[in-house]
Design a protein around this motif. Structure first.
Motif, PDB file in Angstrom:
ATOM      1  N   SER A 140       0.780  -1.379  -0.033  1.00 35.20           N
ATOM      2  CA  SER A 140       0.027   0.134  -0.073  1.00 35.20           C
ATOM      3  C   SER A 140       0.693   1.195   0.122  1.00 35.20           C
ATOM      4  CB  SER A 140      -1.014   0.011   1.118  1.00 35.20           C
ATOM      5  OG  SER A 140      -0.262   0.130   2.441  1.00 35.20           O
ATOM      6  N   LEU A 141       2.121   1.145   0.624  1.00 31.94           N
ATOM      7  CA  LEU A 141       3.051   2.278   0.513  1.00 31.94           C
ATOM      8  C   LEU A 141       3.454   2.364  -0.927  1.00 31.94           C
ATOM      9  CD1 LEU A 141       5.004   1.738   3.772  1.00 31.94           C
ATOM     10  CD2 LEU A 141       3.228   3.496   3.244  1.00 31.94           C
ATOM     11  N   GLU A 142       3.620   1.391  -1.528  1.00 29.13           N
ATOM     12  CA  GLU A 142       4.066   1.727  -3.218  1.00 29.13           C
ATOM     13  C   GLU A 142       3.082   2.324  -3.776  1.00 29.13           C
ATOM     14  OE1 GLU A 142       6.791   0.988  -4.396  1.00 29.13           O
ATOM     15  OE2 GLU A 142       7.912  -0.516  -3.062  1.00 29.13           O
ATOM     16  N   VAL A 143       1.808   1.994  -3.735  1.00 32.93           N
ATOM     17  CA  VAL A 143       0.608   2.794  -4.279  1.00 32.93           C
ATOM     18  C   VAL A 143       0.553   4.090  -3.647  1.00 32.93           C
ATOM     19  CG1 VAL A 143      -1.712   2.665  -4.656  1.00 32.93           C
ATOM     20  CG2 VAL A 143      -0.634   0.562  -4.600  1.00 32.93           C
ATOM     21  N   ALA A 144       0.808   4.368  -2.510  1.00 24.56           N
ATOM     22  CA  ALA A 144       0.678   5.565  -2.063  1.00 24.56           C
ATOM     23  C   ALA A 144       1.477   6.451  -2.620  1.00 24.56           C
ATOM     24  CB  ALA A 144       0.738   5.666  -0.357  1.00 24.56           C
ATOM     25  N   LEU A 145       2.869   6.112  -2.559  1.00 25.25           N
ATOM     26  CA  LEU A 145       3.828   6.800  -3.278  1.00 25.25           C
ATOM     27  C   LEU A 145       3.558   7.346  -4.807  1.00 25.25           C
ATOM     28  CD1 LEU A 145       6.704   8.026  -3.298  1.00 25.25           C
ATOM     29  CD2 LEU A 145       7.656   6.070  -4.226  1.00 25.25           C
ATOM     30  N   GLN A 146       2.892   6.258  -5.483  1.00 26.46           N
ATOM     31  CA  GLN A 146       2.706   6.576  -6.865  1.00 26.46           C
ATOM     32  C   GLN A 146       1.616   7.763  -6.922  1.00 26.46           C
ATOM     33  OE1 GLN A 146       1.945   2.852  -8.405  1.00 26.46           O
ATOM     34  NE2 GLN A 146       3.940   2.168  -8.411  1.00 26.46           N
ATOM     35  N   THR A 147       0.509   7.342  -6.029  1.00 21.29           N
ATOM     36  CA  THR A 147      -0.685   8.243  -6.201  1.00 21.29           C
ATOM     37  C   THR A 147      -0.230   9.747  -5.548  1.00 21.29           C
ATOM     38  OG1 THR A 147      -1.938   6.424  -5.529  1.00 21.29           O
ATOM     39  CG2 THR A 147      -2.864   8.316  -5.083  1.00 21.29           C
TER      40      THR A 147
ATOM     41  N   ALA B 236      -2.653  10.533  -0.068  1.00 29.02           N
ATOM     42  CA  ALA B 236      -1.491   9.542  -0.221  1.00 29.02           C
ATOM     43  C   ALA B 236      -0.346  10.214   0.536  1.00 29.02           C
ATOM     44  CB  ALA B 236      -1.395   9.153  -1.768  1.00 29.02           C
ATOM     45  N   PHE B 237      -0.218  11.538   0.217  1.00 31.16           N
ATOM     46  CA  PHE B 237       1.255  11.806   0.479  1.00 31.16           C
ATOM     47  C   PHE B 237       1.018  11.949   2.148  1.00 31.16           C
ATOM     48  CE2 PHE B 237       3.856  15.438   2.235  1.00 31.16           C
ATOM     49  CZ  PHE B 237       5.002  15.295   1.269  1.00 31.16           C
ATOM     50  N   ARG B 238       0.001  11.875   2.712  1.00 31.87           N
ATOM     51  CA  ARG B 238      -0.020  12.158   4.287  1.00 31.87           C
ATOM     52  C   ARG B 238       0.174  10.709   4.737  1.00 31.87           C
ATOM     53  NH1 ARG B 238      -4.447  15.601   3.966  1.00 31.87           N
ATOM     54  NH2 ARG B 238      -5.949  14.134   4.033  1.00 31.87           N
ATOM     55  N   THR B 239      -0.138   9.535   3.897  1.00 33.01           N
ATOM     56  CA  THR B 239      -0.026   8.127   4.056  1.00 33.01           C
ATOM     57  C   THR B 239       1.650   8.005   4.352  1.00 33.01           C
ATOM     58  OG1 THR B 239      -1.980   7.568   3.255  1.00 33.01           O
ATOM     59  CG2 THR B 239      -0.116   5.739   3.580  1.00 33.01           C
ATOM     60  N   ILE B 240       2.273   8.338   3.237  1.00 34.75           N
ATOM     61  CA  ILE B 240       3.837   8.250   3.160  1.00 34.75           C
ATOM     62  C   ILE B 240       4.530   9.050   4.191  1.00 34.75           C
ATOM     63  CG2 ILE B 240       3.989   7.377   0.879  1.00 34.75           C
ATOM     64  CD1 ILE B 240       5.202  10.045   0.145  1.00 34.75           C
ATOM     65  N   TYR B 241       3.965  10.103   4.749  1.00 33.20           N
ATOM     66  CA  TYR B 241       4.419  11.033   5.684  1.00 33.20           C
ATOM     67  C   TYR B 241       4.367  10.356   7.196  1.00 33.20           C
ATOM     68  CZ  TYR B 241       4.708  14.858   8.948  1.00 33.20           C
ATOM     69  OH  TYR B 241       5.205  15.523   9.997  1.00 33.20           O
ATOM     70  N   ARG B 242       2.926   9.786   7.415  1.00 29.77           N
ATOM     71  CA  ARG B 242       3.195   9.136   8.474  1.00 29.77           C
ATOM     72  C   ARG B 242       3.729   8.055   8.769  1.00 29.77           C
ATOM     73  NH1 ARG B 242      -3.148   9.926   7.930  1.00 29.77           N
ATOM     74  NH2 ARG B 242      -3.490  11.801   9.164  1.00 29.77           N
ATOM     75  N   ASP B 243       4.225   7.088   7.618  1.00 23.52           N
ATOM     76  CA  ASP B 243       5.170   5.951   7.509  1.00 23.52           C
ATOM     77  C   ASP B 243       6.643   6.430   8.040  1.00 23.52           C
ATOM     78  OD1 ASP B 243       5.784   3.299   7.275  1.00 23.52           O
ATOM     79  OD2 ASP B 243       7.067   4.206   5.452  1.00 23.52           O
ATOM     80  N   LEU B 244       7.137   7.550   7.163  1.00 21.54           N
ATOM     81  CA  LEU B 244       8.462   7.716   7.228  1.00 21.54           C
ATOM     82  C   LEU B 244       8.892   8.928   8.080  1.00 21.54           C
ATOM     83  CD1 LEU B 244      11.166   7.286   5.817  1.00 21.54           C
ATOM     84  CD2 LEU B 244      10.554   8.794   3.795  1.00 21.54           C
ATOM     85  N   GLN B 245       8.083   9.842   8.629  1.00 15.06           N
ATOM     86  CA  GLN B 245       8.230  11.012   9.508  1.00 15.06           C
ATOM     87  C   GLN B 245       8.827  10.471  11.039  1.00 15.06           C
ATOM     88  OE1 GLN B 245       8.803  14.113   9.372  1.00 15.06           O
ATOM     89  NE2 GLN B 245       8.267  15.085  11.329  1.00 15.06           N
ATOM     90  N   PRO B 246       8.515   9.414  11.494  1.00  7.54           N
ATOM     91  CA  PRO B 246       8.720   9.177  12.751  1.00  7.54           C
ATOM     92  C   PRO B 246      10.363   8.611  12.648  1.00  7.54           C
ATOM     93  CG  PRO B 246       6.806   8.037  12.657  1.00  7.54           C
ATOM     94  CD  PRO B 246       7.165   8.854  11.435  1.00  7.54           C
ATOM     95  N   ARG B 247      10.523   7.961  11.505  1.00 10.19           N
ATOM     96  CA  ARG B 247      11.915   7.442  11.379  1.00 10.19           C
ATOM     97  C   ARG B 247      13.020   8.510  10.996  1.00 10.19           C
ATOM     98  NH1 ARG B 247      10.997   1.950   7.894  1.00 10.19           N
ATOM     99  NH2 ARG B 247       8.961   1.476   8.324  1.00 10.19           N
ATOM    100  N   LEU B 248      12.394   9.345  10.205  1.00  4.96           N
ATOM    101  CA  LEU B 248      13.497  10.547   9.800  1.00  4.96           C
ATOM    102  C   LEU B 248      13.684  11.473  11.126  1.00  4.96           C
ATOM    103  CD1 LEU B 248      12.064  11.950   6.310  1.00  4.96           C
ATOM    104  CD2 LEU B 248      13.995  10.464   6.873  1.00  4.96           C
ATOM    105  N   LEU B 249      12.710  11.754  12.074  1.00  4.83           N
ATOM    106  CA  LEU B 249      12.866  12.520  13.309  1.00  4.83           C
ATOM    107  C   LEU B 249      13.764  11.610  14.085  1.00  4.83           C
ATOM    108  CD1 LEU B 249       9.317  13.614  14.448  1.00  4.83           C
ATOM    109  CD2 LEU B 249      11.387  15.133  13.676  1.00  4.83           C
ATOM    110  N   ARG B 250      13.940  10.279  14.207  1.00  3.97           N
ATOM    111  CA  ARG B 250      14.804   9.630  15.169  1.00  3.97           C
ATOM    112  C   ARG B 250      16.216   9.939  14.427  1.00  3.97           C
ATOM    113  NH1 ARG B 250      10.742   5.108  14.942  1.00  3.97           N
ATOM    114  NH2 ARG B 250       9.515   5.464  16.744  1.00  3.97           N
ATOM    115  N   TYR B 251      16.394   9.712  13.387  1.00  3.42           N
ATOM    116  CA  TYR B 251      17.736   9.875  12.615  1.00  3.42           C
ATOM    117  C   TYR B 251      17.954  11.375  12.725  1.00  3.42           C
ATOM    118  CZ  TYR B 251      20.697  10.525   8.574  1.00  3.42           C
ATOM    119  OH  TYR B 251      21.751  10.488   7.699  1.00  3.42           O
TER     120      TYR B 251
ATOM    121  N   ASP C  77      11.066   3.022  -6.529  1.00  7.84           N
ATOM    122  CA  ASP C  77      10.071   2.354  -5.615  1.00  7.84           C
ATOM    123  C   ASP C  77      10.292   3.020  -4.484  1.00  7.84           C
ATOM    124  OD1 ASP C  77      12.322   1.320  -4.625  1.00  7.84           O
ATOM    125  OD2 ASP C  77      11.900  -0.745  -5.204  1.00  7.84           O
ATOM    126  N   TYR C  78       9.430   2.314  -3.312  1.00  6.02           N
ATOM    127  CA  TYR C  78       9.168   3.102  -1.939  1.00  6.02           C
ATOM    128  C   TYR C  78      10.758   2.667  -1.243  1.00  6.02           C
ATOM    129  CZ  TYR C  78       7.149   4.738   2.308  1.00  6.02           C
ATOM    130  OH  TYR C  78       6.953   5.492   3.179  1.00  6.02           O
TER     131      TYR C  78
END
Length: 198
Positions: A15-22, A30-45, A75-76
């Motif tokens: 679903s993240l692959e699809v969200a990225l394309q969308t 769709a942008f919010r979906t990828i943001y919610r997945d990646l933002q916590p990881r980026l913040l820790r980094y 890809d994602y």
């Protein structure tokens, strides 16, 4: 606890692959979906790189990501690497502006994960352990800290992490192994495999 430290890279959800394309087509949900997945990881980094300024640096990174997402190709997994590169560049720019070393202390209330709220106790324990882990990782030599964060926290494979850091995949694996080995020594555990293991 076993005496083994591993770096397991989770493949992205379809679903993240699809969200990225969308999202690339302009869909805000769709942008919010990828943001919610990646933002916590980026913040820790970013917290390990710039300390308490991580949210500001992440906001700058997401502005660039939003602006340039249509021109992104891949890809994602590649997207996570690209977004991590953008975040890293914003962090380095920020550090140059401040002309100071990154802070490594992280407050628990600064870790704002966008996780489901079905188990408050589990979420609280996760945040406490994350707080301690990011602080320990941030105390490693910078090359080791970044390799561990990109491999373990952001979830990149060594090839993609190498692209972010401008290094060969083998150098990233070695730095991550050394960092994990050092962390294991601090915690009384030892990695079970060498730097060539994914």
């Amino acid at each position: 606890m076993s005496g083994r430290v591993t770096t397991r890279i989770e493949p992205p959800d379809q679903s993240l692959e699809v969200a990225l394309q969308t999202a690339q087509a302009g869909d805000e949900v769709a942008f919010r979906t990828i943001y919610r997945d990646l933002q916590p990881r980026l913040l820790r980094y970013l917290r390990a790189l710039v300390g308490g300024d991580a949210e500001d640096v992440a906001a700058d990174a997401w502005l660039q990501i939003a602006r340039d997402i249509r021109s992104f190709s891949g890809d994602y997994d590649r997207f996570r690497g690209w977004a991590s590169t953008v975040a890293r560049h914003r962090a380095l720019d920020h550090l140059r502006r401040l002309n100071r070393r990154p802070e490594t202390s992280v407050q628990i209330d600064e870790l704002t994960d966008l996780v489901a709220r079905d188990d408050t106790e589990r979420d609280a324990l996760e945040r406490i352990s994350t707080d301690g882990a990011v602080a320990l990782i941030g105390a490693l030599p910078r090359d080791q800290a970044e390799a561990v964060l990109l491999r373990v926290v952001v979830g990149l494979d060594s090839k993609e992490a190498g692209r972010v850091l401008g290094k060969r995949a083998g150098a990233v694996r070695t730095a991550a192994y050394r960092g994990l080995h050092r962390l294991a020594d601090q915690m009384g555990e030892r990695p079970a495999h060498g730097p060539d293991g994914e």
